[in-house]
Design an enzyme around this catalytic site. Sequence first.
Site, short mmCIF file in Angstrom:
data_model
loop_
_atom_site.label_atom_id
_atom_site.label_comp_id
_atom_site.label_asym_id
_atom_site.label_seq_id
_atom_site.Cartn_x
_atom_site.Cartn_y
_atom_site.Cartn_z
N LYS A 168 -4.17 -3.67 -9.94
CA LYS A 168 -3.15 -3.49 -9.25
C LYS A 168 -1.92 -4.11 -10.00
O LYS A 168 -2.08 -4.85 -11.06
CB LYS A 168 -3.00 -4.46 -7.76
CG LYS A 168 -4.37 -4.02 -7.17
CD LYS A 168 -4.39 -5.12 -5.92
CE LYS A 168 -5.64 -4.88 -5.00
NZ LYS A 168 -6.19 -3.56 -4.88
N HIS A 228 -6.11 2.09 -1.33
CA HIS A 228 -5.95 0.71 -1.94
C HIS A 228 -4.63 0.13 -2.19
O HIS A 228 -3.76 1.10 -2.34
CB HIS A 228 -6.99 0.62 -3.13
CG HIS A 228 -8.52 0.93 -2.76
ND1 HIS A 228 -8.97 -0.24 -2.32
CD2 HIS A 228 -9.22 1.93 -3.07
CE1 HIS A 228 -10.31 0.07 -2.23
NE2 HIS A 228 -10.44 1.47 -2.79
N TYR A 262 0.84 -1.35 -0.01
CA TYR A 262 -0.16 0.00 0.07
C TYR A 262 1.00 1.27 0.02
O TYR A 262 1.93 1.09 0.73
CB TYR A 262 -1.06 -0.11 1.12
CG TYR A 262 -1.76 -1.05 1.35
CD1 TYR A 262 -3.31 -1.02 0.90
CD2 TYR A 262 -1.53 -2.30 1.92
CE1 TYR A 262 -4.03 -1.98 1.29
CE2 TYR A 262 -2.31 -3.41 1.87
CZ TYR A 262 -3.65 -3.32 1.67
OH TYR A 262 -4.66 -4.06 1.61
#
Length: 317
Positions: free
Chosen positions: A283, A252, A244
């Site tokens: 991601k 997020h 993070y």
Amino acid sequence: MDSQPELPIPISYVSGRYLLHSIEAVTYLRREHHICGVLIGTLPQIPQQNVFLGLPLELMPEEARLLVDKDVACIVDEAKAQKGMNNLLEEDRRRYLRELEAEGLHYTRLQVDLKDSKREQTMKKLEEKKAKAGAKAKAVAAAAAAQTQTSEGAAPKSSMKDAAVVDLFAPDDTRSSSPATSTPSQSAMAITPATSYPPLPTPPSSTHLAAPAVPPSYPLFAHLHSRGYFLSPGLRFGCQYMAYPGDPLRFHSHFLVVSYDWDQNIDLMDLIVGGRLGTGVKKGFLIGGAQRTIDEVDSEADRVDTVRAFSLEWAGM
């Protein structure tokens, strides 16, 4: 809470787990050292709860090792430390019990004050409601009296009924006065201490356990942590860590992290699966490891300083 606990912070080693029981230590490590851990405590009445967990906080071996390496924490064998409770001086025991009782009395008074404040607010709302009802009843009675009054003589029976209605809804001074309330008992609220230090003194450095054994992924973990990332277990996404850019309560995660040895063969399908999974959950897929040279490095600290990392993202998806 801005208080700083006394360093080094004792991390309790219990049945192969590294636990923190002090809320001051938990908040300090999260705020100053980006250590989040995982809350695993449940309420005795709700042993199956799995959403809102509490203390203790369990640390990954990597997190505990990082804190030990930075001289922020130490590892304490909690089972051995608890035996020291039998050696606690009677005067120290009594003083600690008095402190707990004083703390419990303080919270009891706060609770009583809160109840009194809520009671006063409720009584004030009731008085306002009665006042509005009385004013409305007076207005209705006055209008009815003006319509039915035919002479200047005695008031008709209807007006007498209206007067009775007015008296019924008018605020009663005797009833609106502060009611006699029973004074709640000032017995101290029971306080269950969650930590061993105090009442036990912090164990001396000679009794501290060795630094935790860590998996081969530790160099990558320490490398990302040194770059300001918060890291948490990545089991839910099929990786080793989640990285993070800030506190997980505010951000997020940016990367799914998987560690490899420097000379380890990587299956192409693992890269494809990781890249597609990372892209699917918005991601990046990050891989990395400690770089090895011809002169094999033995120092763990040197390995951390020579970590290289790469991220994969699928474009056009």
